[in-house]
Design a protein around this motif. Structure first.
Motif, PDB file in Angstrom:
ATOM      1  N   ARG A 395       0.832  -1.213   0.000  1.00  0.00           N
ATOM      2  CA  ARG A 395       0.000   0.000   0.000  1.00  0.00           C
ATOM      3  C   ARG A 395       0.865   1.260   0.000  1.00  0.00           C
ATOM      4  N   GLN A 396       1.972   1.227   0.723  1.00  0.00           N
ATOM      5  CA  GLN A 396       2.813   2.414   0.868  1.00  0.00           C
ATOM      6  C   GLN A 396       3.617   2.708  -0.401  1.00  0.00           C
ATOM      7  N   TYR A 397       3.912   1.664  -1.178  1.00  0.00           N
ATOM      8  CA  TYR A 397       4.690   1.835  -2.413  1.00  0.00           C
ATOM      9  C   TYR A 397       3.911   1.201  -3.570  1.00  0.00           C
ATOM     10  N   PRO A 398       2.832   1.828  -4.000  1.00  0.00           N
ATOM     11  CA  PRO A 398       1.985   1.235  -5.046  1.00  0.00           C
ATOM     12  C   PRO A 398       2.701   1.073  -6.386  1.00  0.00           C
ATOM     13  N   GLN A 399       3.807   1.815  -6.575  1.00  0.00           N
ATOM     14  CA  GLN A 399       4.539   1.717  -7.833  1.00  0.00           C
ATOM     15  C   GLN A 399       5.480   0.514  -7.862  1.00  0.00           C
ATOM     16  N   ALA A 400       5.625  -0.171  -6.734  1.00  0.00           N
ATOM     17  CA  ALA A 400       6.572  -1.292  -6.648  1.00  0.00           C
ATOM     18  C   ALA A 400       6.146  -2.435  -7.567  1.00  0.00           C
ATOM     19  N   THR A 401       7.132  -3.102  -8.160  1.00  0.00           N
ATOM     20  CA  THR A 401       6.877  -4.256  -9.024  1.00  0.00           C
ATOM     21  C   THR A 401       7.572  -5.478  -8.425  1.00  0.00           C
ATOM     22  N   GLY A 402       7.189  -6.667  -8.883  1.00  0.00           N
ATOM     23  CA  GLY A 402       7.823  -7.874  -8.370  1.00  0.00           C
ATOM     24  C   GLY A 402       7.191  -8.336  -7.076  1.00  0.00           C
ATOM     25  N   PRO A 403       7.736  -9.385  -6.495  1.00  0.00           N
ATOM     26  CA  PRO A 403       7.125 -10.007  -5.316  1.00  0.00           C
ATOM     27  C   PRO A 403       7.397  -9.300  -3.983  1.00  0.00           C
ATOM     28  N   LEU A 404       8.228  -8.252  -3.949  1.00  0.00           N
ATOM     29  CA  LEU A 404       8.551  -7.492  -2.734  1.00  0.00           C
ATOM     30  C   LEU A 404       9.371  -8.294  -1.721  1.00  0.00           C
ATOM     31  N   ILE A 405       8.807  -9.416  -1.262  1.00  0.00           N
ATOM     32  CA  ILE A 405       9.427 -10.168  -0.173  1.00  0.00           C
ATOM     33  C   ILE A 405      10.711 -10.855  -0.633  1.00  0.00           C
ATOM     34  N   VAL A 406      11.780 -10.650   0.136  1.00  0.00           N
ATOM     35  CA  VAL A 406      13.069 -11.280  -0.138  1.00  0.00           C
ATOM     36  C   VAL A 406      13.339 -12.384   0.893  1.00  0.00           C
ATOM     37  N   HIS A 407      13.037 -12.132   2.141  1.00  0.00           N
ATOM     38  CA  HIS A 407      13.181 -13.096   3.230  1.00  0.00           C
ATOM     39  C   HIS A 407      12.103 -12.791   4.256  1.00  0.00           C
ATOM     40  N   ARG A 408      11.981 -13.634   5.276  1.00  0.00           N
ATOM     41  CA  ARG A 408      10.909 -13.459   6.261  1.00  0.00           C
ATOM     42  C   ARG A 408      11.448 -13.548   7.684  1.00  0.00           C
ATOM     43  N   GLY A 478      16.551 -34.268   8.058  1.00  0.00           N
ATOM     44  CA  GLY A 478      16.612 -32.833   8.319  1.00  0.00           C
ATOM     45  C   GLY A 478      17.593 -32.100   7.410  1.00  0.00           C
ATOM     46  N   LYS A 479      17.310 -30.832   7.152  1.00  0.00           N
ATOM     47  CA  LYS A 479      18.211 -29.992   6.364  1.00  0.00           C
ATOM     48  C   LYS A 479      19.278 -29.405   7.284  1.00  0.00           C
ATOM     49  N   PRO A 480      20.511 -29.289   6.789  1.00  0.00           N
ATOM     50  CA  PRO A 480      21.583 -28.743   7.626  1.00  0.00           C
ATOM     51  C   PRO A 480      21.227 -27.361   8.159  1.00  0.00           C
ATOM     52  N   ALA A 481      21.528 -27.126   9.431  1.00  0.00           N
ATOM     53  CA  ALA A 481      21.267 -25.827  10.063  1.00  0.00           C
ATOM     54  C   ALA A 481      22.450 -25.502  10.970  1.00  0.00           C
ATOM     55  N   HIS A 482      22.976 -24.291  10.842  1.00  0.00           N
ATOM     56  CA  HIS A 482      24.214 -23.928  11.536  1.00  0.00           C
ATOM     57  C   HIS A 482      24.032 -22.571  12.211  1.00  0.00           C
ATOM     58  N   THR A 483      24.269 -22.526  13.497  1.00  0.00           N
ATOM     59  CA  THR A 483      24.140 -21.290  14.275  1.00  0.00           C
ATOM     60  C   THR A 483      25.387 -21.082  15.125  1.00  0.00           C
ATOM     61  N   MET A 499      23.323 -13.995  18.212  1.00  0.00           N
ATOM     62  CA  MET A 499      23.264 -15.233  17.446  1.00  0.00           C
ATOM     63  C   MET A 499      23.440 -14.952  15.958  1.00  0.00           C
ATOM     64  N   TYR A 500      24.244 -15.801  15.315  1.00  0.00           N
ATOM     65  CA  TYR A 500      24.581 -15.617  13.909  1.00  0.00           C
ATOM     66  C   TYR A 500      24.165 -16.869  13.130  1.00  0.00           C
ATOM     67  N   PRO A 501      22.973 -16.850  12.527  1.00  0.00           N
ATOM     68  CA  PRO A 501      22.536 -18.017  11.747  1.00  0.00           C
ATOM     69  C   PRO A 501      23.268 -18.070  10.403  1.00  0.00           C
ATOM     70  N   LYS A 502      23.974 -19.156  10.153  1.00  0.00           N
ATOM     71  CA  LYS A 502      24.667 -19.330   8.876  1.00  0.00           C
ATOM     72  C   LYS A 502      23.761 -19.967   7.828  1.00  0.00           C
ATOM     73  N   THR A 503      22.656 -20.524   8.280  1.00  0.00           N
ATOM     74  CA  THR A 503      21.614 -21.022   7.388  1.00  0.00           C
ATOM     75  C   THR A 503      20.304 -20.358   7.809  1.00  0.00           C
ATOM     76  N   GLY A 504      19.293 -20.493   6.992  1.00  0.00           N
ATOM     77  CA  GLY A 504      18.038 -19.804   7.295  1.00  0.00           C
ATOM     78  C   GLY A 504      16.842 -20.728   7.377  1.00  0.00           C
ATOM     79  N   ARG A 505      16.929 -21.759   8.204  1.00  0.00           N
ATOM     80  CA  ARG A 505      15.813 -22.704   8.354  1.00  0.00           C
ATOM     81  C   ARG A 505      14.704 -22.110   9.219  1.00  0.00           C
ATOM     82  N   THR A 506      13.485 -22.569   8.987  1.00  0.00           N
ATOM     83  CA  THR A 506      12.344 -22.138   9.784  1.00  0.00           C
ATOM     84  C   THR A 506      12.569 -22.484  11.262  1.00  0.00           C
ATOM     85  N   HIS A 507      12.356 -21.493  12.131  1.00  0.00           N
ATOM     86  CA  HIS A 507      12.492 -21.664  13.597  1.00  0.00           C
ATOM     87  C   HIS A 507      13.897 -22.120  14.002  1.00  0.00           C
TER      88      HIS A 507
END
Length: 562
Positions: A395-408, A478-483, A499-507
């Protein structure tokens, strides 16, 4: 006053001053009512002093940790028709190698009883299963498999050898043609050319014969192998057919009541779900057992709670005496039917905790935006809540194109998020996250004292399909996860970590903190893996990326507000 059922337990303390809840517990997200807590504590005391049966919960120093099995127990506070309050208790699955113990409500269907069809049908399936395993292990089967493999390899080798020799002969014939053309008369050259052509034809015929010979050999062995495999597949098909028939028959015996007096079996209940078929163990959890008994005995459900008793499993995170919601995969469809006709507490999952929270813009240009997401606001629209970082930026950037979200970031996690305003910027930023070239660190406060000043955790993670969205540790799938973590500050009861997550697994950070093989200390406020508080004490404090267009290194930092 009529005699109470033998599973009805009276409160051992006066609870008359405690106000009854206006509505029944919403079982998938709740804070236990005081009456439920008193009932749970009374049951826990019974478990501590029990001498009637033995089960290794892994709570005593002399218990074998490898054979220890913790269990989920449930209590249901009920009121009889004369207004007397009490509670029922149940456990999930089996305890002490049985599904029926004195004082606990019985299973909805006792498949282990001597009169049950289950044992007889299972014996037949076991017999077929053993025949199937024996067929797989018979020497002839492995011998034929090896023979076919060796013959194919020998054929490939013979074919390659022949083609190599034929190629050399062809090159020799080409050279002979060139020489003959220079030295022979035209008539002699034509005769010589005919000889060379015949030699070429002979090579082709030999190649054909070689292929036919080997194909006949391989086919004969393959036919023998196919005959053995057909027998194996027939046994597998019979076992699958018998198992499916038993499963359907078994599920039809689990017939669940609701407050309206309606009954539905598991086949009917799960027919309306995406998977159509009930998962293994459906109907054996504590909550459905408790409600079934209450409805059958005309006891009015007041409130309920479930808690873990014993050692935590190796994969899931379960803490002794902690309360947990009912599971989604097995219990949600069943309880959806059983709770019809009962007024329930409001579903907190339908409430937007981020509704009145401000989304601060930390940085913006024509290509990207960096925001400081407040705890409680979704990153992307959910099933029931549209309000999110995505919808607000859209809503704030109506001119934006593409999916917006890069990470969550998880809804409960606060901190820095980068969004792309163009498709080109989105691809460039996503590539950085995929290639793990983004530098980021989180601030977390855990419920305990971390002794080491720094360390790392490498526990592989996978989705707990029985209890979404929770994750579990699995070294097989399980997928490798490194913190990496560093201690920032210690108090009397908590530790503040960077904390420094080297991977980006859910939770990832939440599980790595809470799991016994990780820090074994849940993040403060972690309702999935610890205990709920005012908020989850997890904040994405620092983010360093390259600008998606200019490639300039950009760094952002926002301090945690806890």
């Amino acid at each position: 006053m009529p005699q109470q059922p033998n599973c009805f337990h009276a409160f051992q303390q006066d609870v008359s001053a405690i106000k009854l809840p206006a509505r029944f517990t919403f079982p998938f997200y709740y804070q236990p009512h005081p009456l439920a807590e008193i009932a749970a504590e009374q049951l826990q005391q019974t478990l501590l002093t029990n001498n009637n049966w033995q089960h290794n919960f892994g709570l005593n120093a002399d218990d074998d940790p490898d054979s220890a099995v913790g269990k989920m127990f449930g209590i249901l506070v009920v009121q009889d028709q004369q207004g007397q309050l009490g509670y029922l208790s149940a456990f999930s699955g089996k305890v002490a190698d049985t599904n029926a113990l004195p004082g606990f409500v019985p299973p909805v269907f006792d498949m282990l009883s001597k009169d049950s069809f289950f044992k007889d049908d299972l014996a037949i399936i076991t017999k077929v299963s053993n025949e199937y395993k024996q067929a797989l292990q018979q020497p002839l089967y492995s011998q034929l498999q090896r023979q076919v493999s060796e013959q194919n390899q020998a054929f490939d080798k013979a074919l390659a050898q022949f083609k190599g020799d034929a190629s050399e002969r062809k090159a020799q014939r080409k050279q002979q043609r060139a020489q003959a053309k220079q030295t022979l008369s035209e008539q002699d050259y034509l005769a010589f050319e005919q000889q060379l052509s015949q030699a070429s034809v002979i090579d082709k015929l030999k190649l054909r014969d070689l292929k036919v010979l080997w194909q006949q050999r391989i086919q004969a062995t393959q036919q023998s192998l196919d005959s053995v495999e057909a027998e194996i597949q027939s046994l597998a098909k019979t076992r699958r057919k018998l198992s499916n028939r038993l499963q359907k028959r078994l599920f039809s015996q689990y017939r669940f009541l609701n407050n309206l007096g309606e009954r539905k079996d598991l086949n009917d209940i799960f027919a309306e779900t995406p998977f159509k078929v009930p998962p293994a163990g459906a109907g054996e959890c504590a909550a459905p057992k408790l409600l079934q008994y209450a409805f059958e005995q005309a006891l009015a459900p007041i409130c309920m709670a479930e808690f873990w008793w014993g050692r935590s499993p190796k994969s899931e995170i379960r803490r002794h005496k902690h309360y947990y919601p009912s599971c989604y995969s097995k219990c949600q469809p069943i309880l959806g039917h059983m709770l019809e006709g009962l007024a329930l507490d409001e579903n907190p999952l339908l409430i937007n905790p981020g509704k009145d929270k401000h989304l601060a813009i930390v940085y913006e240009d024509n290509d990207m935006v960096v925001v400081n997401k407040p705890s409680g606001l979704l990153s992307v629209p959910g099933k029931n809540i549209d309000d999110s970082v995505y919808s607000r930026i859209k809503r704030q950037y109506p001119q934006a194109t593409g999916p917006l979200i890069v990470h969550r970031l998880d809804m409960s996690t606060s901190g820095l998020m980068v969004l792309a305003l163009t498709s080109r910027a989105n691809k460039a930023l996503q590539r950085q996250f995929v290639e793990r070239s983004v530098n980021k660190n989180y601030i977390a406060e855990v419920t305990g004292i971390v002794e080491a000043d720094e360390g790392e955790i490498t526990l592989p993670l996978t989705l707990d399909i029985d209890d979404r969205p929770r994750q579990k540790v699995c070294f097989d799938t399980g997928k490798p996860a490194h913190t990496i973590y560093k201690v920032m500050q210690r108090t009397a009861t908590t530790t503040r970590l960077s904390m420094y997550p080297k991977t980006g697994r859910t939770h990832q950070l939440r599980v790595h903190c809470a799991h016994p093989q990780g820090l074994n200390m849940a993040i403060v406020g972690d309702e999935h893996y610890g205990t709920k508080a005012d908020r989850l004490r997890l904040h994405a404090e620092y983010l360093q990326i390259k600008h998606p267009i200019t490639q300039k290194v950009l760094s952002f930092k926002v301090a945690a507000e806890f």
